[in-house]
Write a protein that holds these residues in place. Sequence first.
Motif, PDB file in Angstrom:
ATOM      1  N   GLY A 107      -3.704  25.063   4.714  1.00  0.00           N
ATOM      2  CA  GLY A 107      -4.220  23.714   5.104  1.00  0.00           C
ATOM      3  C   GLY A 107      -4.134  23.775   6.560  1.00  0.00           C
ATOM      4  O   GLY A 107      -4.282  22.563   7.125  1.00  0.00           O
ATOM      5  N   ALA A 108      -3.609  24.581   7.125  1.00  0.00           N
ATOM      6  CA  ALA A 108      -3.571  24.848   8.707  1.00  0.00           C
ATOM      7  C   ALA A 108      -4.959  24.685   9.356  1.00  0.00           C
ATOM      8  O   ALA A 108      -5.850  25.442   8.883  1.00  0.00           O
ATOM      9  CB  ALA A 108      -2.738  25.748   9.334  1.00  0.00           C
ATOM     10  N   GLN A 109      -5.112  23.680  10.560  1.00  0.00           N
ATOM     11  CA  GLN A 109      -6.571  23.972  11.172  1.00  0.00           C
ATOM     12  C   GLN A 109      -6.387  25.325  12.146  1.00  0.00           C
ATOM     13  O   GLN A 109      -5.438  25.336  12.753  1.00  0.00           O
ATOM     14  CB  GLN A 109      -6.525  22.803  12.011  1.00  0.00           C
ATOM     15  CG  GLN A 109      -7.813  22.892  12.970  1.00  0.00           C
ATOM     16  CD  GLN A 109      -7.762  21.646  14.110  1.00  0.00           C
ATOM     17  OE1 GLN A 109      -7.000  20.988  14.347  1.00  0.00           O
ATOM     18  NE2 GLN A 109      -8.572  22.338  15.288  1.00  0.00           N
ATOM     19  N   VAL A 110      -7.187  26.200  11.575  1.00  0.00           N
ATOM     20  CA  VAL A 110      -6.929  27.583  12.399  1.00  0.00           C
ATOM     21  C   VAL A 110      -7.894  27.707  13.539  1.00  0.00           C
ATOM     22  O   VAL A 110      -9.070  27.646  13.391  1.00  0.00           O
ATOM     23  CB  VAL A 110      -7.188  28.802  11.290  1.00  0.00           C
ATOM     24  CG1 VAL A 110      -6.992  30.100  12.057  1.00  0.00           C
ATOM     25  CG2 VAL A 110      -6.042  28.562  10.432  1.00  0.00           C
ATOM     26  N   ILE A 111      -7.391  27.990  14.586  1.00  0.00           N
ATOM     27  CA  ILE A 111      -8.161  28.569  15.960  1.00  0.00           C
ATOM     28  C   ILE A 111      -8.097  29.804  16.117  1.00  0.00           C
ATOM     29  O   ILE A 111      -7.062  30.428  16.279  1.00  0.00           O
ATOM     30  CB  ILE A 111      -7.711  27.483  17.198  1.00  0.00           C
ATOM     31  CG1 ILE A 111      -7.962  25.960  16.834  1.00  0.00           C
ATOM     32  CG2 ILE A 111      -8.704  28.033  18.277  1.00  0.00           C
ATOM     33  CD1 ILE A 111      -7.363  25.125  17.997  1.00  0.00           C
ATOM     34  N   ASP A 112      -9.316  30.571  15.889  1.00  0.00           N
ATOM     35  CA  ASP A 112      -9.300  32.074  16.255  1.00  0.00           C
ATOM     36  C   ASP A 112      -9.103  32.253  17.588  1.00  0.00           C
ATOM     37  O   ASP A 112     -10.183  31.961  18.419  1.00  0.00           O
ATOM     38  CB  ASP A 112     -10.437  32.561  15.542  1.00  0.00           C
ATOM     39  CG  ASP A 112     -10.575  34.003  15.664  1.00  0.00           C
ATOM     40  OD1 ASP A 112     -11.655  34.902  15.475  1.00  0.00           O
ATOM     41  OD2 ASP A 112      -9.311  34.878  15.944  1.00  0.00           O
ATOM     42  N   GLY A 113      -8.008  32.840  17.814  1.00  0.00           N
ATOM     43  CA  GLY A 113      -7.805  33.190  19.345  1.00  0.00           C
ATOM     44  C   GLY A 113      -8.108  34.717  19.664  1.00  0.00           C
ATOM     45  O   GLY A 113      -7.868  35.183  20.879  1.00  0.00           O
ATOM     46  N   THR A 114      -8.827  35.387  18.638  1.00  0.00           N
ATOM     47  CA  THR A 114      -9.177  36.830  18.988  1.00  0.00           C
ATOM     48  C   THR A 114      -9.911  36.984  20.379  1.00  0.00           C
ATOM     49  O   THR A 114     -10.905  36.244  20.443  1.00  0.00           O
ATOM     50  CB  THR A 114      -9.964  37.338  17.869  1.00  0.00           C
ATOM     51  OG1 THR A 114      -9.447  37.107  16.589  1.00  0.00           O
ATOM     52  CG2 THR A 114     -10.140  39.073  18.185  1.00  0.00           C
ATOM     53  N   GLY A 115      -9.603  37.905  21.383  1.00  0.00           N
ATOM     54  CA  GLY A 115     -10.085  38.019  22.537  1.00  0.00           C
ATOM     55  C   GLY A 115      -9.927  36.995  23.708  1.00  0.00           C
ATOM     56  O   GLY A 115     -10.317  36.721  24.787  1.00  0.00           O
ATOM     57  N   LYS A 116      -9.080  35.915  23.252  1.00  0.00           N
ATOM     58  CA  LYS A 116      -8.800  34.688  23.986  1.00  0.00           C
ATOM     59  C   LYS A 116      -7.264  34.610  24.587  1.00  0.00           C
ATOM     60  O   LYS A 116      -6.401  35.595  24.034  1.00  0.00           O
ATOM     61  CB  LYS A 116      -8.903  33.332  23.433  1.00  0.00           C
ATOM     62  CG  LYS A 116      -9.985  33.130  22.406  1.00  0.00           C
ATOM     63  CD  LYS A 116     -11.164  32.810  23.187  1.00  0.00           C
ATOM     64  CE  LYS A 116     -12.412  32.510  22.290  1.00  0.00           C
ATOM     65  NZ  LYS A 116     -13.599  33.189  22.763  1.00  0.00           N
ATOM     66  N   ILE A 433      -6.961  27.143  26.124  1.00  0.00           N
ATOM     67  CA  ILE A 433      -7.371  28.444  25.721  1.00  0.00           C
ATOM     68  C   ILE A 433      -8.634  29.011  26.682  1.00  0.00           C
ATOM     69  O   ILE A 433      -9.460  28.342  26.578  1.00  0.00           O
ATOM     70  CB  ILE A 433      -7.743  28.294  24.304  1.00  0.00           C
ATOM     71  CG1 ILE A 433      -6.583  27.701  23.388  1.00  0.00           C
ATOM     72  CG2 ILE A 433      -8.408  29.557  23.804  1.00  0.00           C
ATOM     73  CD1 ILE A 433      -7.056  27.625  21.979  1.00  0.00           C
ATOM     74  N   PHE A 434      -8.350  30.009  27.164  1.00  0.00           N
ATOM     75  CA  PHE A 434      -9.628  30.890  27.895  1.00  0.00           C
ATOM     76  C   PHE A 434     -10.106  31.720  27.314  1.00  0.00           C
ATOM     77  O   PHE A 434      -9.792  32.428  26.357  1.00  0.00           O
ATOM     78  CB  PHE A 434      -8.983  31.212  29.269  1.00  0.00           C
ATOM     79  CG  PHE A 434      -8.526  30.234  30.411  1.00  0.00           C
ATOM     80  CD1 PHE A 434      -7.327  29.510  30.174  1.00  0.00           C
ATOM     81  CD2 PHE A 434      -9.052  30.253  31.536  1.00  0.00           C
ATOM     82  CE1 PHE A 434      -6.952  28.510  30.993  1.00  0.00           C
ATOM     83  CE2 PHE A 434      -8.603  29.322  32.507  1.00  0.00           C
ATOM     84  CZ  PHE A 434      -7.744  28.341  32.115  1.00  0.00           C
ATOM     85  N   ASN A 435     -11.270  32.061  27.893  1.00  0.00           N
ATOM     86  CA  ASN A 435     -12.094  33.488  27.243  1.00  0.00           C
ATOM     87  C   ASN A 435     -11.624  34.506  27.842  1.00  0.00           C
ATOM     88  O   ASN A 435     -12.299  35.725  27.818  1.00  0.00           O
ATOM     89  CB  ASN A 435     -13.534  33.088  27.214  1.00  0.00           C
ATOM     90  CG  ASN A 435     -13.911  32.774  28.633  1.00  0.00           C
ATOM     91  OD1 ASN A 435     -13.297  32.949  29.540  1.00  0.00           O
ATOM     92  ND2 ASN A 435     -15.339  33.102  28.714  1.00  0.00           N
ATOM     93  N   GLY A 436     -10.943  34.374  28.756  1.00  0.00           N
ATOM     94  CA  GLY A 436     -10.262  35.700  29.602  1.00  0.00           C
ATOM     95  C   GLY A 436      -8.945  35.563  30.256  1.00  0.00           C
ATOM     96  O   GLY A 436      -8.553  34.086  30.101  1.00  0.00           O
TER      97      GLY A 436
END
Lengths: 490, 554, 438
Positions: A107-116, A433-436
């Motif tokens: 039930g969590a809202q998931v933000i995929d941080g892969t690579g972030k 959250i940044f992309n790099g």
Amino acid sequence: MPTLGRRSGALSLAVALGALSAHAGTPARVDAQVPAQAPPALQAAATPPQQTSVPPLQAPIPPAGRLVAITNATVLTASHGTIERGTILIRDGRIAEVGTNVQVPAGAQVIDGTGKYVMPGIIDSHAHTGIEAVNEGSNSVTSEVRVEDVLRQDGGGIYRELAGGVTTIQVYHGSANTIGGQSSTLKLRYGLPVDSLYFQGAPLGLKFALGENVRQTNYQPQPGQPRRYPLTRMGVEEVLRDAFTRAQAYRREWQAYETARRAVRRGQPEPLPPRRDLQLDPLVEILEGRRLAHVHAYRAEEMLMMMGVARDFGFRVASFEHGLEGYKIGNELAAAGTGVSTFSDFWAYKLEAWDAIPQNAALMAERGVVVSINSDSDERSRRLYQEAAKTVHYGGASEEEALRMITLNPARQLGIEGRTGSIDVGKDADLAIFNGHPFAPGSRVEKTLIDGRVFFDRDRAPTLENLIEQMRRQQPRQGGRPVTSAGGAQ
Amino acid sequence: MRSLPVSRTSSILLASLAILAGPVAAQDGPWALTNARINTVTRGVIERGTIVIRDGLIAAVGPDVAAPADARVLDLTGRTVFPAFIDLTSSIGLPSTPAAPAGRPGAAAAATSEPANVGLEPDRIVADELRPSASDVQAARDAGFGAVLTAPSRGAFRGLSALVPLRDSLAGRHVIRSPVALHMGFQSAQGRYPGTLMGVIAYERQAFYDARRQGQVLERYRASPRGMERPAYDARLNALIPVVRGELPVLFAASSENEIRRALAMGREFNLALTVVGAAEGFRALDALQVSRRPVVVSVDFPRPTEVTGWTFRAGQRLPLNDSASADSAARRVIEGNAAALNRAGIRFALASGGSLRGAEVVTNVRKAIAAGLPRDVALEALTIRPAEIAGVAEQLGSIEVGKIAHLVVAEGEPLTDSAKVRAVFVDGVRYEVVAPAAGARGGARGGGAGAAAAQVAGTWSVTVNTPQGSQSMTMTLTQDGTAFSGTMNSEMGTLPVAEGQISGNSASWSITVPMGGQSMTVNFRGDVEGNRMRGTAELGAFGSAPFTAEKNP
Amino acid sequence: MKRSLRIAAAALVVALVPPAHLVAQQTVAQPAAAVAIRNATIVPVVGPRVTGGTIVLRNGLIEAVGANVTVPAGAQVIDGTGLFVYPGLIDSGTRLGLTEIGSVPGGEDTQELGDFNPHNDALSAVNPSSEIIPTVRVNGVTTAITSARGGVIAGQAALIDLMGWTPQEMGVLPRAGMVITFPRIRSGRRFGGEGGQQGAEAQAEEVNRQTRALRTYLTNAKAYAEIKARLAAGAPGTQEVSLPMEAMVPVMRGESPVIFEVETAEQIRGALAIADSFRLRIILRGARFGWQLADTLAARRIPVIVGPTVSSPDDRDPYDAIYAYPGVLARAGVKIAFQTDNASDSRNLAYNAALSTAYGLDPEEALRSVTINAAQIWGVADRYGSLEVGKVANVIVTTGDPLDARTQMRHIFIRGQAVPFTDRHDRLYQQFRARPRS
């Protein structure tokens, strides 16, 4: 007349008005030109993503951060190093867990941080965003005015700061006079009414200013209008000492009144209270340590002067704002426990900025001063991450130290480090959250969260790329050279 | 004056003497308005009845009232009579606030080197300064207004207002009530402290704390002066004492959402009897207004969408291209629906001009508010009995009841309808005839240019576009504001907003954007308007153009 | 000589010779015959990177560069292990040398009175001892355009290397382009406000008037140039010399480009129309809304000086408009180069470009836009903008990508001479770093 193609579910108006040329493969030219020859046959075109329609004069309000997880990201905690492939679990707006083995509940809202990269939301400790007035500069002392009385929630400046990863700002009165006004700490909850922007529980603050702006030496007075005292730095000191002396007397008056009131016997008239003075109230609070003094200052001698005044009256300066010559008096600042909130490399615009050096922050930090990097400008506020990176370049601060200058250090200077400024369990989920890596060129903010709510999301934000794509769709083109689309950015 | 059958001439003479001699008396003798449809506002509608006016007051009203022998009889068959409107946001009779600091008439003009106090005058008595221009009075009265509350329009502490009747040769002795309230606002002083909004708020708060204390000090001094230092005499502070005790109401000019909240907060801090005036963004502060349990004065001087709090939230949204026009009309609907929103929230309010609109424009804008969802009877109350209540004169004005002052409007058609035309207005029982302006002219909206010659396109049209593929019918519904118009076009494609509607002389132009499965096309219309007909051309982008005709439904 | 006298004499000599760090334009003593940086990653910009490469500088030029370069005998050798070599950066719009402390009018030479000053040449007013110049070049900017601003025609911009004893010595192109600002609405709010409709109309009328004035001026200049040519070819008659008109002659003949300061699409179209009417060679500068005309500009091969990106868009523009527009132009095929439009901020040239790489500008293109593109736009690509044999030895040696704010500069060469890292900031840093802790 253009030929009509076949179209399933023909719409009669479309038939009457003619077909549109729609060639999904060839992007149209960006600039508006006179359209050319007959369009090709209609093809089924993709439908655009559904825009949730927002009523006029409103902004979309993000859902509350009940249960959110950011997974598999590089987490720059600011307090205890970097966690590779880390997960942050947010519950009811607070950070519940941080680490590499965090279980994400259903039930969590998931933000995929892969690579972030995730860092604490940036704290800009010197802003004038979101207010309808900046400087009540008519009198030398106007400590009675409050920035919170003139807050305005819908400025574009607030949104652009969110887009730069800023989550908390300290809004100050300007530097037009010696004692300017009461400040306000805000979280940038864009879209909500003014009352919802306050950083609940943040310490009170009062803005002071020293130097050229206060002395008004950089502009000519209006014809017929006399100059306002003080014109010299000595005069500035006099104004300060006079104000605090009056505050001490005022405080004694009230203490005497309280004593007399308690001593009143039955049948005797109650003593009249002294006049309540809104200008002196905040100064008394400073004397009693219940309000922080933030002082705009540039030159070393005026900062020493202010610390002397503070010592004489029994309080501590919480921070010098700008403090561009702070590097000259790092010893004194550290000993006094006074922080400095400064620019990275802005200089040469006025005489008191002539000795400014970009190594200022690093050199003061070496001496044990709590240093933060601020913006004092809506424009600079949206790229504070690049400004902080410059302290690595000049003076050799470590990346960890530099990151703290826009997160934990300003939090400490503002007295809110218990709530925000680092990614620690129990703190507010204020995150960018940044992309790099934030300090790498080519890095930008993808999402900004406050109390676990996503207040900025580049996927939904109005971008130039998106605008050009819209314009392209509205001006269908045929022929022309196939342009490598402007919409194909990273 | 007794109702004796005397000759007309002598009755006029007697009336004139009465004016010179004593209390205000009606000039033209008693009136009997017969066979009228009477909307009393508070006691329902009398389909056919008579009103008797005597000594400037309503002596009788009802379906079976007989006209007295000494009264001039007006047969108002086919006419409607309703109470004259009351505007609580006027500055009639006062000099317009000068840009450079200048004293008010009678006060010593301040030298430029001295700080001026314009806008910081809680003791300024408006009733002592009235010098109204006849054209101002007439412009308001011709639209159906009988009385206005007049106060300076800018400043922090503006002054003590007066309720005045809109009679010709209005003078101080005609004042109905003074002081009605202390008028306050958020405008700063010129060239001195407080120079900004921040300073103004701090200044006002300090003044209230000082007034509270001054009240205590004066009380104590009066009770027992011996041994007590004499309090300084301060006219301005003294004027604030009844305010801070809640005895004298405050009318606070606050228009935007944040201004409304700030004004209410000040009212709470000092327990003021505070009424917000303006509230153009009341729809954004319904919660605060409801909690305050106080009535509101709502201006119908609608702000432009780009000026309203929240317009710049667009900076954070992905929006369709060229959407500012449709966003503009959507925002306008919300802005015009302000009063309706307050009404739905159960908030009591009066409607007012806002201070800048001329009489006819006010009525036009009230009609827009009605079109946006405000019930007409609520609007009528908001122009009559509600302002009377707020001004503390509910026993004297605001409805047609026996004993109240005879402020009445005689009109063709029901009040606040499109077809209403004011024929005469009674002020203090004196009849003022209204010469009707040319039909169709709406008093000239601000910023427009075409005046009486502008084509009128408001209404519902049937549009036919003649393309080689055949003719296509649509209906179009438009509202007009000066030389701009907006609305929708309906067809099998659905409802599309009309964008960039502009009138220039007799031609009208607008566009619609037709979405078609991910693409869209803009169609530009341009036509010539002749009464209820239009003909012109529709541009279909790359695909040429097609002629169109349109006819407006009557 | 007696010992004490000798000591005194030595002390006197020391006292008389100014300390090296006080001379802003100091160059090192005549270097060894050549300088070689060995075993570094060479980034020529116009070709692929060379790891473990060597570059040799001699007599102010690049003598050799590449993978298998022999270090000449007697050369001063710098170990480039772990370091990178790039061309010196070029800022295509500054006020370097024309401004010092912004609030002190005595040092400000950035704006002349009057609208038409084509005969003002920036170069001769450049202050070679400006304290700002050394702070800029130690961050890798070796060459810059500098010019006055304001009015309609502000005069000739100059291309300068940031090293030299005199302005003339610094000058690479004494006349790099004529600065013309397209008439624009100066002030006033865009939405509503007092005077809304009327205010906007009055401003539009004013802009039209100024545009007509500019066209008239150019027409006069064209006529002047034609008469001058006819007289020079031998036709009888005389022409009264007008300095402003003389200054316009090379512009009207297409020999000197116009640096057109523009912002909106309408202004850009206006500038293109003027270029067409008078057959001018133009370079657009600023052009924030140039993305609306990207294809047109690319087709017409009009270069655009973009930036500064450290600037805010309007409320009604997308939040990243300023960051992203250089990328839009570049992808459409427009040649772009960056400017900082500043002096003290010129050291941040590369970081301006870096912001754009986060919003659609290809990093390789970004590097080109502060090196070779700029050289090409200013017509000095035969000498500047890349690491190629024969070009001027403007070279920077870094710890990494110059666009990365964390990167340090290790060595900087301008015309083959080493730039000392002793600018004002470094001096104050060292001085106060040495202050004893309490």
